[in-house]
Every structure is written in C-alpha cells, then in structure tokens.
Design a protein around this motif. Structure first.
Motif, mmCIF file in Angstrom:
data_model
loop_
_atom_site.group_PDB
_atom_site.id
_atom_site.type_symbol
_atom_site.label_atom_id
_atom_site.label_comp_id
_atom_site.label_asym_id
_atom_site.label_seq_id
_atom_site.Cartn_x
_atom_site.Cartn_y
_atom_site.Cartn_z
ATOM 1 N N GLU A 14 0.740 -1.211 0.044
ATOM 2 C CA GLU A 14 0.081 -0.091 -0.169
ATOM 3 C C GLU A 14 0.943 1.338 0.047
ATOM 4 O O GLU A 14 0.471 2.305 -0.702
ATOM 5 C CB GLU A 14 -0.774 -0.074 1.163
ATOM 6 N N ILE A 15 2.154 1.108 0.682
ATOM 7 C CA ILE A 15 2.828 2.523 0.779
ATOM 8 C C ILE A 15 3.334 2.587 -0.622
ATOM 9 O O ILE A 15 3.366 3.702 -1.193
ATOM 10 C CB ILE A 15 3.757 2.211 1.744
ATOM 11 N N MET A 16 3.847 1.412 -1.195
ATOM 12 C CA MET A 16 4.364 1.668 -2.819
ATOM 13 C C MET A 16 3.308 2.102 -3.442
ATOM 14 O O MET A 16 3.556 3.080 -4.409
ATOM 15 C CB MET A 16 4.991 0.422 -3.227
ATOM 16 N N ALA A 17 1.922 1.569 -3.296
ATOM 17 C CA ALA A 17 0.949 2.336 -4.370
ATOM 18 C C ALA A 17 0.609 3.812 -4.085
ATOM 19 O O ALA A 17 0.427 4.289 -5.072
ATOM 20 C CB ALA A 17 -0.268 1.312 -3.818
ATOM 21 N N VAL A 18 0.694 4.157 -2.901
ATOM 22 C CA VAL A 18 0.395 5.675 -2.641
ATOM 23 C C VAL A 18 1.447 6.224 -3.295
ATOM 24 O O VAL A 18 1.283 7.321 -3.766
ATOM 25 C CB VAL A 18 0.517 5.672 -0.829
ATOM 26 N N GLN A 19 2.995 6.097 -3.240
ATOM 27 C CA GLN A 19 3.996 6.840 -3.711
ATOM 28 C C GLN A 19 3.702 6.701 -5.303
ATOM 29 O O GLN A 19 3.898 7.827 -5.645
ATOM 30 C CB GLN A 19 5.405 6.048 -3.388
ATOM 31 N N THR A 20 3.440 5.739 -5.715
ATOM 32 C CA THR A 20 3.140 5.805 -7.255
ATOM 33 C C THR A 20 2.078 6.618 -7.554
ATOM 34 O O THR A 20 2.185 7.376 -8.701
ATOM 35 C CB THR A 20 2.760 4.223 -7.715
ATOM 36 N N ASN A 21 1.045 6.460 -6.864
ATOM 37 C CA ASN A 21 -0.243 7.627 -7.248
ATOM 38 C C ASN A 21 0.327 8.978 -7.001
ATOM 39 O O ASN A 21 -0.189 9.893 -8.016
ATOM 40 C CB ASN A 21 -1.416 7.178 -6.550
ATOM 41 N N ILE A 22 0.831 9.280 -6.034
ATOM 42 C CA ILE A 22 1.545 10.537 -5.770
ATOM 43 C C ILE A 22 2.571 10.953 -6.880
ATOM 44 O O ILE A 22 2.162 12.439 -7.476
ATOM 45 C CB ILE A 22 2.076 10.799 -4.524
#
Length: 231
Positions: A14-22
């Motif tokens: 989820e942390i990686m997904a959030v960073q990608t989205n940001i």
C-alpha cells in the motif's frame, strides 16, 4: 508472527501504491503548470493540490494510509525559479500505519519533481520566407506547415477484411495492399488510416510510422505543398 508478517507485506504494498499514485499526480499537476506557464509565471499551490487530487481521485486518497486523506497533501514548499521558468514541485504528507497491539505509527514522506514551464520561443533573428520552418517525412513528396496535419498525425484503426472492398478513405479513395506487408491477407482484420490509401497486415509495418523532420522551406526543393495545410 505470521499475521504480523502478512500485515507488513500488505502495508508495504500500500505504501508503494500511494507513492506511485502521488508521483502520477505530480506529473499531471506539473504538466498543467507547464501548459499555462506563459500566462502566469507564479505557482499556485492550491491549484497544484487540486490537480493532484483530480488525477489520483479524492476517494482513493481518503481510503489510503495518508493521514487526513485528500487534505493531507501539502504543496507549500513548491516554488518556481522565475529566471529559468522551472517549477520545483515538493509534496509532503504523512502515512499512518495501524499495527495491532503496538498502536499507530506515522511515517513522513516527501516527493520532489522539477518541471520546465512552456513559455514559447521568440527568436531575435529576423526570419525570411526561405527560413520558414515546415515539416517533412522520409518518404513524403510534400511539405506541411502544420505539425498536426491529418496526413502527419495518423489515426490507425482495425477493420474487417470482409468489408474492405467497400471502404473509402476521407478523400474518397479505395484502399490497396501495402507494398511492405499487405500482399497476403490473413486473419480477420487489417489496419487502415483515415487519409491513407493502403491497408496493412501488421501494426508494426513501416508504412504506419512517420518520422517527421522540421526543416527550412528552402531545403524542400522538389517537394510540393500539402493540399490541406501547405497553402
């Protein structure tokens, strides 16, 4: 221990997904700034945050690990280098990770990006008629004054082979086999363009590609003007 390990993996993803989205949101916001940089050289942090939320989606941000959801993104450190028209996009946010028994942990994150604003080009050198820039292709017999001319900007789509004989392009002409790939028709469909006169068996055919060069009109000897944009 197994439960904690699974939670760790889930939170990591989820942390990686959030960073990608940001990052995706920052790219979109930067593109919007670059497009309008000639109108206003100054940065509007509220507009940046709004563009990021628009690209990612407020609902996605609200259900993410970001503390405060969509309102937890701060662009306050972003600024513009007025001399070079470069936007230094700086996004800071906190992610809250709930761990059973141990409580909640907060992780501060910061993402940065540089974007060059598009403010046009103005030459101090007088341009004569012979120096007017036009666009040509490797095999084309005409030059174009508009880079987005429909003869340069191909619109490729697949059509059934069965109806090929009745199809006509935008100029009213029929479609003929491509000399490179269209000699043997096989399969259910072929590829055509709106203004082309050939049909193709493969999307990777060289006849469906355009390598465009910007050259002075004085270097186009032997080429005529495009009937759509060269007048």
């Amino acid at each position: 221990m197994f439960l904690f390990a699974m939670l760790a993996f889930l939170y990591l993803f989820e942390i990686m997904a959030v960073q990608t989205n940001i990052r995706a949101g920052m790219q979109y916001a930067g593109k919007m700034y670059a497009k309008d940089a000639y109108l206003s050289p100054f940065v509007n942090t509220g507009k940046l945050q709004s563009d990021i939320r628009e690209e990612i989606g407020t609902e996605r941000l609200d259900r993410s690990l970001i503390l405060g959801g969509a309102s937890g993104i701060d662009c306050g450190k972003s600024y513009v280098d007025l001399l070079n028209q470069i936007l230094y996009l700086n996004i800071s946010y906190k992610m809250e990770i709930p761990i059973p028994v141990f409580g909640r942990f907060q992780v501060e994150k910061e993402e940065t990006m540089r974007v060059k604003g598009w403010c046009g080009y103005e030459s101090s050198i007088p341009i004569s008629a012979e120096q007017t820039i036009v666009y040509v292709t490797e095999t084309g017999t005409v030059y174009h004054k508009d880079y987005h001319c429909t003869y340069l900007d191909l619109s490729i789509h697949m059509v059934p082979v069965s109806g090929l004989e009745d199809l006509r392009n935008e100029s009213g002409g029929k479609y003929y086999p491509c000399e490179l790939c269209g000699k043997k028709v096989s399969g259910m469909g072929v590829y055509i363009t709106n203004y082309g006169s050939k049909y193709h068996m493969s999307m990777s055919c060289g006849g469906l590609k355009r390598k465009i060069y910007a050259v002075p009109i004085s270097e186009t000897a032997g080429k005529g003007a495009c009937s759509k944009c060269g007048k």
